[in-house]
Motif scaffolding. Structure first.
Motif, mmCIF file in Angstrom:
data_model
loop_
_atom_site.group_PDB
_atom_site.id
_atom_site.type_symbol
_atom_site.label_atom_id
_atom_site.label_comp_id
_atom_site.label_asym_id
_atom_site.label_seq_id
_atom_site.Cartn_x
_atom_site.Cartn_y
_atom_site.Cartn_z
ATOM 1 N N TRP A 16 0.819 -1.212 0.000
ATOM 2 C CA TRP A 16 0.000 0.000 0.000
ATOM 3 C C TRP A 16 0.854 1.264 0.000
ATOM 4 O O TRP A 16 0.358 2.366 -0.049
ATOM 5 N N ALA A 17 2.167 1.096 0.124
ATOM 6 C CA ALA A 17 3.039 2.260 0.193
ATOM 7 C C ALA A 17 3.050 3.000 -1.134
ATOM 8 O O ALA A 17 3.118 2.403 -2.199
ATOM 9 N N ARG A 18 2.979 4.318 -1.066
ATOM 10 C CA ARG A 18 2.981 5.128 -2.273
ATOM 11 C C ARG A 18 4.403 5.327 -2.759
ATOM 12 O O ARG A 18 5.266 5.784 -2.013
ATOM 13 N N HIS A 105 -10.299 -6.053 -4.137
ATOM 14 C CA HIS A 105 -9.600 -6.921 -5.101
ATOM 15 C C HIS A 105 -8.165 -6.460 -5.359
ATOM 16 O O HIS A 105 -7.238 -7.279 -5.368
ATOM 17 N N ALA A 106 -7.985 -5.177 -5.613
ATOM 18 C CA ALA A 106 -6.645 -4.687 -5.953
ATOM 19 C C ALA A 106 -5.658 -4.934 -4.820
ATOM 20 O O ALA A 106 -4.519 -5.350 -5.054
ATOM 21 N N ASN A 107 -6.084 -4.718 -3.590
ATOM 22 C CA ASN A 107 -5.178 -4.919 -2.459
ATOM 23 C C ASN A 107 -4.861 -6.385 -2.237
ATOM 24 O O ASN A 107 -3.727 -6.738 -1.900
ATOM 25 N N VAL A 108 -5.851 -7.253 -2.402
ATOM 26 C CA VAL A 108 -5.588 -8.683 -2.252
ATOM 27 C C VAL A 108 -4.667 -9.177 -3.361
ATOM 28 O O VAL A 108 -3.747 -9.968 -3.116
ATOM 29 N N ARG A 110 -2.424 -7.414 -5.095
ATOM 30 C CA ARG A 110 -1.073 -6.888 -4.854
ATOM 31 C C ARG A 110 -0.369 -7.684 -3.756
ATOM 32 O O ARG A 110 0.840 -7.909 -3.815
ATOM 33 N N TRP A 111 -1.131 -8.087 -2.767
ATOM 34 C CA TRP A 111 -0.549 -8.757 -1.606
ATOM 35 C C TRP A 111 -0.210 -10.213 -1.893
ATOM 36 O O TRP A 111 0.882 -10.689 -1.563
ATOM 37 N N THR A 112 -1.133 -10.936 -2.510
ATOM 38 C CA THR A 112 -0.940 -12.374 -2.728
ATOM 39 C C THR A 112 -0.305 -12.695 -4.066
ATOM 40 O O THR A 112 0.250 -13.782 -4.243
ATOM 41 N N ARG A 116 -2.499 -16.322 -7.280
ATOM 42 C CA ARG A 116 -3.173 -16.750 -6.050
ATOM 43 C C ARG A 116 -4.490 -16.020 -5.870
ATOM 44 O O ARG A 116 -5.481 -16.610 -5.433
ATOM 45 N N TRP A 117 -4.487 -14.747 -6.184
ATOM 46 C CA TRP A 117 -5.738 -13.980 -6.115
ATOM 47 C C TRP A 117 -6.777 -14.582 -7.051
ATOM 48 O O TRP A 117 -7.952 -14.748 -6.665
#
Length: 268
Positions: A16-18, A105-108, A110-112, A116-117
């Motif tokens: 989430w870091a800009r 959705h976008a955060n999941v 980016r994270w996984t 996997r998403w």
């Protein structure tokens, strides 16, 4: 032993870091880091535009033709499961879905990671669709629903969204995680307990699959790494303690030998 400890001490990359740079660069980076989410959104935007510009009759035909209801699942099982995830019944709600996609959705993704998403949301969409339509079929056979429900409209992206919302729980830190968990459970549980429909039943299945996706998240991998590093550290400490014990035993043996030697000299 030093390398794993050093890796664990390094702060994890915050998705989430800009990044440094202007807002345009940040937006480009955001879109590139979650390509599946934005491709999905683009397709939904196109299909929503088609529904909005079509006549009422054509719009209803497209909605029913692309539904994953009992009739379409029997006639075209694979296409109906796939296509139904790219349409929404009310094009006016597209902007709301844009917000939800970007927040969830976008955060999941980016994270996984994209694969996997896709496995999480795609699996939940398929499982929730099949299970909810099986419930409709049982209700029809039990004469609790009319036969016309075999052609019920069953399109949309809410099942995948529910699964992603469940998986996102593991991304949040305490105490925010628990507040978010209560809010998501209440959002999906209230309709389920107050006159539930087959869609509410599908949402519950998709949310449960999102919670069950813990092994696919980076949080699970980090926990395994920490446990592995902890086990290695314990083993190293045990080895050092054993070495100290052996060294102490060796020193005691040397002292005993010296004592015996001195005693022998005194006897002569």
């Amino acid at each position: 032993m030093r390398a794993p400890v050093r890796i664990l001490l390094e702060p994890p990359r915050d998705p989430w870091a800009r990044p440094a740079g202007n807002p345009v660069a940040w937006v480009k980076n955001w879109v590139r880091s979650s390509p599946g989410t934005h491709i999905w959104l683009l397709i939904i935007g196109v299909t929503s535009l088609v529904i909005a510009s079509a006549s009422e009759g054509l719009g209803q035909f497209l909605i029913h033709r692309t539904s994953s209801n009992i009739h379409e699942l029997n006639e075209h099982p694979l296409p109906s499961l796939l296509i139904s995830g790219f349409w929404i019944e009310n094009p006016g709600s597209f902007l709301l879905y844009v917000v939800m996609f970007e927040l969830v959705h976008a955060n999941v993704e980016r994270w996984t990671g994209s694969w996997r998403w896709l496995l999480i949301v795609g699996g939940a969409h398929v499982a929730a669709t099949l299970a909810s339509q099986e419930l409709v079929l049982l209700a029809i056979e039990g004469h609790q629903l009319p036969r016309s429900m075999t052609h019920v409209v069953d399109i949309g992206v809410s099942y995948g969204l529910a699964a992603a919302a469940g998986a996102l729980t593991y991304r949040l830190r305490s105490p925010w995680r628990y507040g978010y968990l209560v809010g998501v459970l209440a959002f999906f549980a209230i309709p389920l307990t107050t006159g539930a429909t087959f869609t509410d039943f599908g949402h519950a299945i998709a949310l449960t699959m999102g919670y069950a996706a813990w092994p696919l998240t980076p949080a699970a991998e980090e926990e395994e790494e920490e446990e592995g590093a902890g086990a290695e550290a314990d083993a190293e400490q045990a080895g050092q303690a054993e070495a100290h014990t052996r060294e102490a035993g060796a020193d005691a043996g040397e002292e005993e030998a010296d004592t015996r030697e001195e005693g022998g000299r005194g006897g002569r």
